[in-house]
Design a protein around this motif. Structure first.
Motif, PDB file in Angstrom:
ATOM      1  N   VAL A  93     -33.501 -82.001  36.984  1.00 42.89           N
ATOM      2  CA  VAL A  93     -32.340 -82.443  37.766  1.00 42.89           C
ATOM      3  C   VAL A  93     -32.402 -81.887  39.194  1.00 42.89           C
ATOM      4  O   VAL A  93     -32.173 -82.612  40.170  1.00 42.89           O
ATOM      5  CB  VAL A  93     -31.020 -82.013  37.073  1.00 42.89           C
ATOM      6  CG1 VAL A  93     -29.825 -82.246  37.978  1.00 42.89           C
ATOM      7  CG2 VAL A  93     -30.841 -82.781  35.781  1.00 42.89           C
ATOM      8  N   LEU A  97     -32.590 -84.116  42.632  1.00 40.18           N
ATOM      9  CA  LEU A  97     -31.638 -83.961  43.746  1.00 40.18           C
ATOM     10  C   LEU A  97     -32.380 -83.617  45.036  1.00 40.18           C
ATOM     11  O   LEU A  97     -32.049 -84.114  46.113  1.00 40.18           O
ATOM     12  CB  LEU A  97     -30.603 -82.871  43.441  1.00 40.18           C
ATOM     13  CG  LEU A  97     -29.669 -83.093  42.251  1.00 40.18           C
ATOM     14  CD1 LEU A  97     -28.538 -82.077  42.268  1.00 40.18           C
ATOM     15  CD2 LEU A  97     -29.089 -84.488  42.229  1.00 40.18           C
ATOM     16  N   GLU A  98     -33.398 -82.766  44.901  1.00 39.11           N
ATOM     17  CA  GLU A  98     -34.151 -82.362  46.086  1.00 39.11           C
ATOM     18  C   GLU A  98     -34.888 -83.557  46.691  1.00 39.11           C
ATOM     19  O   GLU A  98     -34.940 -83.724  47.906  1.00 39.11           O
ATOM     20  CB  GLU A  98     -35.152 -81.260  45.722  1.00 39.11           C
ATOM     21  CG  GLU A  98     -35.795 -80.628  46.941  1.00 39.11           C
ATOM     22  CD  GLU A  98     -36.743 -79.496  46.578  1.00 39.11           C
ATOM     23  OE1 GLU A  98     -37.547 -79.133  47.440  1.00 39.11           O
ATOM     24  OE2 GLU A  98     -36.687 -79.014  45.439  1.00 39.11           O
ATOM     25  N   TYR A 100     -33.976 -86.614  46.482  1.00 41.64           N
ATOM     26  CA  TYR A 100     -32.971 -87.469  47.123  1.00 41.64           C
ATOM     27  C   TYR A 100     -32.469 -86.838  48.422  1.00 41.64           C
ATOM     28  O   TYR A 100     -31.932 -87.510  49.283  1.00 41.64           O
ATOM     29  CB  TYR A 100     -31.802 -87.710  46.170  1.00 41.64           C
ATOM     30  CG  TYR A 100     -30.825 -88.743  46.688  1.00 41.64           C
ATOM     31  CD1 TYR A 100     -31.122 -90.102  46.606  1.00 41.64           C
ATOM     32  CD2 TYR A 100     -29.616 -88.363  47.268  1.00 41.64           C
ATOM     33  CE1 TYR A 100     -30.241 -91.045  47.090  1.00 41.64           C
ATOM     34  CE2 TYR A 100     -28.731 -89.301  47.746  1.00 41.64           C
ATOM     35  CZ  TYR A 100     -29.044 -90.646  47.652  1.00 41.64           C
ATOM     36  OH  TYR A 100     -28.164 -91.586  48.145  1.00 41.64           O
ATOM     37  N   GLY A 101     -32.647 -85.536  48.554  1.00 44.04           N
ATOM     38  CA  GLY A 101     -32.212 -84.863  49.773  1.00 44.04           C
ATOM     39  C   GLY A 101     -30.816 -84.303  49.697  1.00 44.04           C
ATOM     40  O   GLY A 101     -30.118 -84.191  50.701  1.00 44.04           O
ATOM     41  N   THR A 102     -30.397 -83.954  48.498  1.00 37.60           N
ATOM     42  CA  THR A 102     -29.057 -83.414  48.345  1.00 37.60           C
ATOM     43  C   THR A 102     -29.089 -82.196  47.425  1.00 37.60           C
ATOM     44  O   THR A 102     -30.137 -81.836  46.890  1.00 37.60           O
ATOM     45  CB  THR A 102     -28.090 -84.490  47.796  1.00 37.60           C
ATOM     46  OG1 THR A 102     -26.757 -83.986  47.818  1.00 37.60           O
ATOM     47  CG2 THR A 102     -28.445 -84.909  46.382  1.00 37.60           C
ATOM     48  N   THR A 103     -27.964 -81.576  47.281  1.00 37.60           N
ATOM     49  CA  THR A 103     -27.857 -80.395  46.420  1.00 37.60           C
ATOM     50  C   THR A 103     -26.545 -80.447  45.643  1.00 37.60           C
ATOM     51  O   THR A 103     -25.636 -81.212  46.008  1.00 37.60           O
ATOM     52  CB  THR A 103     -27.853 -79.094  47.245  1.00 37.60           C
ATOM     53  OG1 THR A 103     -26.785 -79.177  48.200  1.00 37.60           O
ATOM     54  CG2 THR A 103     -29.162 -78.889  47.968  1.00 37.60           C
ATOM     55  N   ASN A 104     -26.449 -79.650  44.606  1.00 36.98           N
ATOM     56  CA  ASN A 104     -25.183 -79.499  43.886  1.00 36.98           C
ATOM     57  C   ASN A 104     -25.155 -78.083  43.316  1.00 36.98           C
ATOM     58  O   ASN A 104     -26.071 -77.718  42.566  1.00 36.98           O
ATOM     59  CB  ASN A 104     -25.066 -80.541  42.773  1.00 36.98           C
ATOM     60  CG  ASN A 104     -23.672 -80.589  42.187  1.00 36.98           C
ATOM     61  OD1 ASN A 104     -23.038 -79.558  41.982  1.00 36.98           O
ATOM     62  ND2 ASN A 104     -23.170 -81.784  41.935  1.00 36.98           N
ATOM     63  N   PRO A 105     -24.152 -77.303  43.658  1.00 38.41           N
ATOM     64  CA  PRO A 105     -24.116 -75.921  43.172  1.00 38.41           C
ATOM     65  C   PRO A 105     -24.033 -75.817  41.659  1.00 38.41           C
ATOM     66  O   PRO A 105     -24.345 -74.770  41.089  1.00 38.41           O
ATOM     67  CB  PRO A 105     -22.860 -75.336  43.836  1.00 38.41           C
ATOM     68  CG  PRO A 105     -22.062 -76.492  44.306  1.00 38.41           C
ATOM     69  CD  PRO A 105     -23.014 -77.614  44.540  1.00 38.41           C
ATOM     70  N   THR A 107     -25.962 -76.942  39.591  1.00 33.96           N
ATOM     71  CA  THR A 107     -27.288 -76.806  38.963  1.00 33.96           C
ATOM     72  C   THR A 107     -27.555 -75.359  38.524  1.00 33.96           C
ATOM     73  O   THR A 107     -28.389 -75.129  37.658  1.00 33.96           O
ATOM     74  CB  THR A 107     -28.416 -77.254  39.917  1.00 33.96           C
ATOM     75  OG1 THR A 107     -28.242 -76.604  41.172  1.00 33.96           O
ATOM     76  CG2 THR A 107     -28.446 -78.754  40.104  1.00 33.96           C
TER      77      THR A 107
ATOM     78  N   LEU B  23     -22.785 -83.828  36.258  1.00 31.47           N
ATOM     79  CA  LEU B  23     -23.390 -83.304  37.490  1.00 31.47           C
ATOM     80  C   LEU B  23     -23.891 -84.451  38.377  1.00 31.47           C
ATOM     81  O   LEU B  23     -23.672 -84.456  39.594  1.00 31.47           O
ATOM     82  CB  LEU B  23     -24.538 -82.353  37.137  1.00 31.47           C
ATOM     83  CG  LEU B  23     -25.167 -81.583  38.299  1.00 31.47           C
ATOM     84  CD1 LEU B  23     -25.660 -80.232  37.812  1.00 31.47           C
ATOM     85  CD2 LEU B  23     -26.332 -82.322  38.926  1.00 31.47           C
ATOM     86  N   ALA B 155     -24.543 -85.812  52.043  1.00 36.07           N
ATOM     87  CA  ALA B 155     -25.572 -85.439  51.065  1.00 36.07           C
ATOM     88  C   ALA B 155     -25.768 -83.932  51.021  1.00 36.07           C
ATOM     89  O   ALA B 155     -26.441 -83.424  50.128  1.00 36.07           O
ATOM     90  CB  ALA B 155     -26.894 -86.122  51.408  1.00 36.07           C
ATOM     91  N   ARG B 157     -24.064 -79.859  51.470  1.00 33.25           N
ATOM     92  CA  ARG B 157     -22.828 -79.068  51.344  1.00 33.25           C
ATOM     93  C   ARG B 157     -22.650 -78.120  52.519  1.00 33.25           C
ATOM     94  O   ARG B 157     -21.666 -77.407  52.593  1.00 33.25           O
ATOM     95  CB  ARG B 157     -22.863 -78.249  50.055  1.00 33.25           C
ATOM     96  CG  ARG B 157     -23.212 -79.052  48.834  1.00 33.25           C
ATOM     97  CD  ARG B 157     -21.987 -79.387  48.058  1.00 33.25           C
ATOM     98  NE  ARG B 157     -22.321 -80.339  47.007  1.00 33.25           N
ATOM     99  CZ  ARG B 157     -21.546 -80.596  45.979  1.00 33.25           C
ATOM    100  NH1 ARG B 157     -20.404 -79.978  45.855  1.00 33.25           N
ATOM    101  NH2 ARG B 157     -21.881 -81.489  45.090  1.00 33.25           N
TER     102      ARG B 157
END
Lengths: 146, 322
Positions: A93, A97-98, A100-105, A107, B23, B155, B157
């Motif tokens: 995952v 995301l990487e 796609y060029g995005t992040t989500n905390p 993870t 997520l 995209a 944060r």
């Protein structure tokens, strides 16, 4: 017929090794296909996700087999492999995301849960070893037909 | 109670699947509007610390000054347009197409009488997460003469977001930003060196946080090995540059298609330098790269396997506003 004969010959430990090996191969294939369609953008998480089931699953189990060490009990196996699963999915995952060029905390939940569960499984196994409980020995669990 | 042999594995697998689904939805689908652009904030300054902690908007507005327009600027004269040109006395746009390194590059040469006509717009006129809209749609809603995709702030944060004099995000990502000042001049800053509030106070009207800087002081600012993240060398690109006072170029290069390979950052920087840019900055590229001129999509965006526009968070445009 040959398949059933082969299946009968596999003990639970060997089955578990095969499962982990299959998971590692699946991750390697998935990562390769994903990278193929990601326009050259790559992510280590996607490329090396296969390392978790391989390094934490296949290799330790092979080592236990070679050393004729006791087979982990169900709780240890479940916790340990749940940890591997969390780490592997987290890696995939994070890689996606990487790319796609995005992040989500969120993870970080994979890494924390995966680390705790893997450590828990290993700890339970080590404790069981120190207590030298005979019911979890490889010889007993690995008898054909069990 | 006896637990089935694979009961734990099934339950854990389902939990893992559910969490992963949430997520991914949180990352790509669930819209969160923090504020609508143009809304008057309740207070001139809102504590950014609290806002950052709650992952919500930090609104700080610039002090009004002579350079900040208080009214929508008026169109000077009846515009004269062709397929590749626009001129109305205040705004002049000349669209050209270049072919280099097996890549089609679209260049809009822009001359303005005032920096007020260089603007930015947010998708759905809102700041938030997963708020996206196609460049052509945003361009249409703000009556843009020329528009390109922006930095796709949604995209990420972190990274400063200042649009039309309003500070929306002050969380530093440590990257290189393009600052467009009220007088229309460009500056390149590093987020580690200056806060968003300081930028706003120094007259920043727009801050774009993608990067890297391609040209600084007329010199190429990237090496041949520089890339955005871990991307392959050739990609569709979007860039903006300044040649002289109120003289800009908007550049989009097609890529990932059989007709157009795409450019590396260094190739793009070399091209921008060759057309006279003193300062140039790389914006979001890949499938996001798009240019719209007088309501028509100019380039051929490569969005995944299909050739269509990708929805993005924001645009940079030339126009008089909605």
């Amino acid at each position: 017929m040959s398949t059933s004969v082969t299946a009968r010959k596999l003990n639970p430990q060997q089955k578990l090794i095969l499962c982990d090996l299959f998971a590692a191969l699946f991750c390697a294939l998935f990562g390769a296909v994903y990278e193929l369609f990601s326009h050259g953008v790559y992510a280590y998480g996607m490329l090396y996700a296969f390392a978790f089931p391989l390094a934490l699953g296949v290799l330790p189990l092979l080592l236990l087999t070679m050393l004729r060490a006791p087979y982990p009990n169900r709780f240890a196996r479940n916790a340990y492999h749940a940890g591997i699963a969390a780490l592997t999915v987290g890696s995939l995952v994070s890689g996606a995301l990487e790319i796609y060029g995005t992040t989500n905390p969120l993870t970080c939940v994979y890494w924390i849960a995966g680390g705790i569960l893997t450590a828990l499984g290993a700890a339970v196994y080590l404790v069981s070893l120190s207590k030298n409980r005979p019911e979890i020995t490889a010889q007993r669990d690995c008898r054909p037909g069990r | 109670m006896k637990i089935p042999r694979y009961g734990f594995a099934v339950l854990f697998g389902l939990a893992l699947l559910a969490f992963t689904g949430y997520l991914l939805a949180d990352t790509f689908l669930i819209k969160r509007v923090y504020t609508t652009a143009g809304e008057e904030p309740a207070a001139q300054t809102v504590s950014t610390q609290a806002a950052e902690e709650s992952d919500e908007i930090a609104i700080v507005t610039a002090e009004p000054d002579e350079a900040s327009p208080t009214e929508e600027p008026a169109q000077a004269a009846e515009p004269v347009t062709t397929d590749t040109t626009y001129s109305d006395g205040n705004i002049s746009v000349q669209l050209s197409t270049y072919r280099l390194l097996e890549t089609t590059v679209y260049v809009a040469d822009v001359r303005l009488s005032s920096a007020d006509y260089l603007r930015t717009a947010l998708a759905e006129n809102s700041y938030g997460r997963n708020i996206t809209e196609k460049t052509s749609s945003m361009a249409s809603s703000v009556n843009a003469i020329l528009a390109i995709n922006g930095d796709y702030y949604g995209a990420q944060r972190s990274g400063y977001v200042i649009r039309n004099g309003v500070l929306y995000r002050s969380t530093s990502g440590g990257g290189e930003d393009l600052v467009i000042y009220a007088d229309g001049s460009f500056g390149i800053i590093n987020e580690d060196d200056v806060t968003a509030e300081e930028l706003l106070a120094s007259g920043a009207r727009n801050v774009l946080s993608f990067g890297p800087a391609l040209v600084e002081d007329g010199e190429i600012a990237v090496s041949e090995n520089d890339e955005v993240g871990r991307a392959m060398a050739s990609n569709p690109r979007t860039a903006i540059g300044v040649i002289d006072d109120l003289h800009y170029v908007f550049v989009v290069a097609d890529g990932r298609t059989s007709d157009s390979d795409g450019l590396s950052l260094h190739e793009l920087a070399t091209f921008l330098q060759s057309i006279g840019c003193k300062t140039a900055y790389n914006l979001d590229g890949g499938g996001s790269s798009s240019m719209v001129f007088l309501g028509t999509l100019v380039n051929n965006p490569a969005n995944g396997r299909k050739s269509s526009e990708r929805s993005v968070s924001d645009i940079v445009y030339i126009g008089y506003g909605a």
